[in-house]
Design a protein around this motif. Structure first.
Motif, PDB file in Angstrom:
ATOM      1  N   ILE A 257       0.835  -1.211   0.000  1.00  0.00           N
ATOM      2  CA  ILE A 257       0.000   0.000   0.000  1.00  0.00           C
ATOM      3  C   ILE A 257       0.865   1.255   0.000  1.00  0.00           C
ATOM      4  N   GLU A 258       1.897   1.262   0.852  1.00  0.00           N
ATOM      5  CA  GLU A 258       2.778   2.435   0.910  1.00  0.00           C
ATOM      6  C   GLU A 258       3.539   2.626  -0.399  1.00  0.00           C
ATOM      7  N   THR A 259       4.015   1.528  -0.968  1.00  0.00           N
ATOM      8  CA  THR A 259       4.771   1.619  -2.222  1.00  0.00           C
ATOM      9  C   THR A 259       3.894   2.120  -3.358  1.00  0.00           C
ATOM     10  N   VAL A 260       2.689   1.570  -3.448  1.00  0.00           N
ATOM     11  CA  VAL A 260       1.756   2.002  -4.501  1.00  0.00           C
ATOM     12  C   VAL A 260       1.400   3.476  -4.323  1.00  0.00           C
ATOM     13  N   SER A 261       1.159   3.883  -3.073  1.00  0.00           N
ATOM     14  CA  SER A 261       0.841   5.293  -2.804  1.00  0.00           C
ATOM     15  C   SER A 261       1.995   6.198  -3.221  1.00  0.00           C
ATOM     16  N   PHE A 262       3.208   5.781  -2.886  1.00  0.00           N
ATOM     17  CA  PHE A 262       4.391   6.565  -3.250  1.00  0.00           C
ATOM     18  C   PHE A 262       4.523   6.677  -4.767  1.00  0.00           C
ATOM     19  N   VAL A 263       4.362   5.565  -5.465  1.00  0.00           N
ATOM     20  CA  VAL A 263       4.503   5.562  -6.925  1.00  0.00           C
ATOM     21  C   VAL A 263       3.427   6.427  -7.573  1.00  0.00           C
ATOM     22  N   VAL A 264       2.189   6.303  -7.087  1.00  0.00           N
ATOM     23  CA  VAL A 264       1.083   7.088  -7.657  1.00  0.00           C
ATOM     24  C   VAL A 264       1.327   8.579  -7.466  1.00  0.00           C
ATOM     25  N   MET A 265       1.741   8.976  -6.263  1.00  0.00           N
ATOM     26  CA  MET A 265       1.969  10.400  -5.999  1.00  0.00           C
ATOM     27  C   MET A 265       3.165  10.933  -6.776  1.00  0.00           C
ATOM     28  N   ILE A 266       4.214  10.133  -6.911  1.00  0.00           N
ATOM     29  CA  ILE A 266       5.375  10.563  -7.694  1.00  0.00           C
ATOM     30  C   ILE A 266       4.995  10.714  -9.164  1.00  0.00           C
ATOM     31  N   MET A 267       4.234   9.750  -9.680  1.00  0.00           N
ATOM     32  CA  MET A 267       3.794   9.838 -11.076  1.00  0.00           C
ATOM     33  C   MET A 267       2.902  11.057 -11.284  1.00  0.00           C
ATOM     34  N   ALA A 268       2.019  11.310 -10.304  1.00  0.00           N
ATOM     35  CA  ALA A 268       1.146  12.485 -10.404  1.00  0.00           C
ATOM     36  C   ALA A 268       1.969  13.768 -10.379  1.00  0.00           C
ATOM     37  N   PHE A 269       3.002  13.790  -9.546  1.00  0.00           N
ATOM     38  CA  PHE A 269       3.871  14.968  -9.461  1.00  0.00           C
ATOM     39  C   PHE A 269       4.627  15.187 -10.771  1.00  0.00           C
ATOM     40  N   ILE A 270       5.166  14.107 -11.331  1.00  0.00           N
ATOM     41  CA  ILE A 270       5.919  14.214 -12.588  1.00  0.00           C
ATOM     42  C   ILE A 270       5.004  14.652 -13.729  1.00  0.00           C
ATOM     43  N   ILE A 271       3.823  14.033 -13.805  1.00  0.00           N
ATOM     44  CA  ILE A 271       2.864  14.400 -14.866  1.00  0.00           C
ATOM     45  C   ILE A 271       2.428  15.852 -14.717  1.00  0.00           C
ATOM     46  N   SER A 272       2.229  16.272 -13.470  1.00  0.00           N
ATOM     47  CA  SER A 272       1.825  17.664 -13.224  1.00  0.00           C
ATOM     48  C   SER A 272       2.918  18.629 -13.670  1.00  0.00           C
ATOM     49  N   MET A 273       4.167  18.310 -13.387  1.00  0.00           N
ATOM     50  CA  MET A 273       5.269  19.179 -13.795  1.00  0.00           C
ATOM     51  C   MET A 273       5.388  19.241 -15.313  1.00  0.00           C
ATOM     52  N   ILE A 274       5.252  18.087 -15.966  1.00  0.00           N
ATOM     53  CA  ILE A 274       5.339  18.062 -17.436  1.00  0.00           C
ATOM     54  C   ILE A 274       4.194  18.860 -18.049  1.00  0.00           C
ATOM     55  N   SER A 275       2.986  18.664 -17.502  1.00  0.00           N
ATOM     56  CA  SER A 275       1.817  19.387 -18.021  1.00  0.00           C
ATOM     57  C   SER A 275       1.985  20.891 -17.833  1.00  0.00           C
ATOM     58  N   CYS A 276       2.466  21.274 -16.666  1.00  0.00           N
ATOM     59  CA  CYS A 276       2.671  22.697 -16.380  1.00  0.00           C
ATOM     60  C   CYS A 276       3.717  23.294 -17.319  1.00  0.00           C
ATOM     61  N   ALA A 277       4.781  22.525 -17.580  1.00  0.00           N
ATOM     62  CA  ALA A 277       5.830  23.005 -18.481  1.00  0.00           C
ATOM     63  C   ALA A 277       5.295  23.181 -19.894  1.00  0.00           C
ATOM     64  N   ILE A 278       4.449  22.252 -20.340  1.00  0.00           N
ATOM     65  CA  ILE A 278       3.869  22.348 -21.686  1.00  0.00           C
ATOM     66  C   ILE A 278       2.953  23.559 -21.791  1.00  0.00           C
ATOM     67  N   PHE A 279       2.096  23.750 -20.773  1.00  0.00           N
ATOM     68  CA  PHE A 279       1.188  24.901 -20.786  1.00  0.00           C
ATOM     69  C   PHE A 279       1.962  26.215 -20.778  1.00  0.00           C
ATOM     70  N   ASN A 280       3.015  26.275 -19.974  1.00  0.00           N
ATOM     71  CA  ASN A 280       3.830  27.495 -19.922  1.00  0.00           C
ATOM     72  C   ASN A 280       4.526  27.751 -21.258  1.00  0.00           C
ATOM     73  N   LEU A 281       4.924  26.659 -21.929  1.00  0.00           N
ATOM     74  CA  LEU A 281       5.584  26.792 -23.226  1.00  0.00           C
ATOM     75  C   LEU A 281       4.634  27.377 -24.262  1.00  0.00           C
ATOM     76  N   PHE A 282       3.387  26.867 -24.273  1.00  0.00           N
ATOM     77  CA  PHE A 282       2.395  27.392 -25.213  1.00  0.00           C
ATOM     78  C   PHE A 282       2.017  28.829 -24.875  1.00  0.00           C
ATOM     79  N   ALA A 283       1.935  29.117 -23.569  1.00  0.00           N
ATOM     80  CA  ALA A 283       1.575  30.472 -23.149  1.00  0.00           C
ATOM     81  C   ALA A 283       2.662  31.463 -23.546  1.00  0.00           C
ATOM     82  N   THR A 284       3.908  31.060 -23.445  1.00  0.00           N
ATOM     83  CA  THR A 284       5.026  31.924 -23.820  1.00  0.00           C
ATOM     84  C   THR A 284       5.061  32.136 -25.329  1.00  0.00           C
ATOM     85  N   ALA A 285       4.743  31.080 -26.069  1.00  0.00           N
ATOM     86  CA  ALA A 285       4.765  31.162 -27.535  1.00  0.00           C
ATOM     87  C   ALA A 285       3.703  32.118 -28.051  1.00  0.00           C
ATOM     88  N   GLN A 286       2.564  32.160 -27.372  1.00  0.00           N
ATOM     89  CA  GLN A 286       1.504  33.065 -27.797  1.00  0.00           C
ATOM     90  C   GLN A 286       1.823  34.508 -27.410  1.00  0.00           C
TER      91      GLN A 286
END
Length: 286
Positions: A257-286
């Motif tokens: 349970i702890e390992t799965v929770s850790f992996v899920v939260m880390i994946m969510a954090f990484i995906i959130s950072m990538i998504s934020c970087a993509i949105f910022n890239l498009f916002a800067t381009a416009q």
């Protein structure tokens, strides 16, 4: 006819008297000896130091899940300041330390019931089984266990080999009878701290094992009872094993349970950072 009967009774009385003269000392006889049997190796062999270190590592490793959580929380809400005491919560680490230490300690007690017998002590066991009257002596296995323990202690071993007579009998059935019965002949013992797996290949040892097995077979009406006896082991069955299994299974699920929770939260954090970087890239381009 009466003379024969009298002689038989006399022989029986002598036999009983001989048995009574020999004092049987086993760890099961007293509470102090029980504690010594199970706990003395734990302290004198410094196993407790390894358990403390492993428990500390487990406690610190458990902080990975809170770390992933606080990273994810700070990403979405940076108004809340994360403190070091949040990452390394004393209560969280104490609970995990206690669980890890208990896990290691219970496994040590469980493994202590296994017998890592030295080659000389195993030969002594086989000699005793081959010579003792297993049918006529009501405490034959207790006597054998006591003799093997004394022999082992005289040879420099600091702890008793067998806990009780039943422990000795089940060891003999499991480690001697079963391998011969299954024709694997995998009789294992230890020599100078190292496992010695060629016990059966030594001709004198083979003869000794066969003699012991032959005498053991005489105490049963049929060979089928050996398998039935081998399946029952006081050191494997009982309340302790049930709690041991429940605790180990609970620990496994808890870690999953702890390992799965850790992996899920880390994946969510990484995906959130990538998504934020993509949105910022498009916002800067416009």
């Amino acid at each position: 006819m009466s003379m024969i009967s009298d002689d038989s009774e006399t022989d029986l009385e002598k036999c009983v008297q001989t048995y009574e003269e020999e004092e049987i000392e086993l760890p099961e006889n007293s509470s102090g000896a029980k504690l010594t049997y199970f706990l003395a190796p734990y302290f004198f062999e410094k196993t407790w130091i390894d358990d403390i270190i492993l428990a500390l590592l487990g406690a610190y490793a458990s902080s990975c899940a809170p770390l992933a959580y606080f990273c994810l929380r700070d990403f979405y809400d940076n108004k809340i300041e994360t403190k070091l005491s949040d990452l390394f919560s004393p209560l969280w680490m104490i609970i995990h330390y206690f669980l890890c230490f208990t896990f290691s300690f219970l496994n040590f007690i469980y493994d202590r019931k296994k017998v890592d017998i030295e080659t000389k002590a195993l030969r002594k066991l086989l000699k005793e089984v081959a010579q003792v009257d297993l049918t006529g002596d009501p405490v034959a296995w207790r006597r054998i266990a006591s003799r093997v323990n004394h022999f082992s202690e005289e040879g420099g071993h600091h702890y008793s080999v067998f806990y009780s007579g039943e422990h000795c009998m089940h060891f003999f059935v499991r480690e001697i009878v079963k391998p011969i019965e299954c024709q694997t002949y995998d009789i294992r013992c230890y020599y100078e701290g190292k496992m010695y797996g060629n016990f059966w290949k030594d001709p004198p040892n083979k003869v000794l094992a066969e003699r012991a097995l032959a005498n053991y077979n005489k105490s049963f009406e049929n060979f089928g009872e050996l398998s039935h006896t081998a399946e029952k082991d006081e050191c494997r069955d009982g309340i302790f094993e049930k709690y041991h299994n429940i605790f180990n299974i609970s620990m496994v699920y808890f870690m999953i349970i702890e390992t799965v929770s850790f992996v899920v939260m880390i994946m969510a954090f990484i995906i959130s950072m990538i998504s934020c970087a993509i949105f910022n890239l498009f916002a800067t381009a416009q």
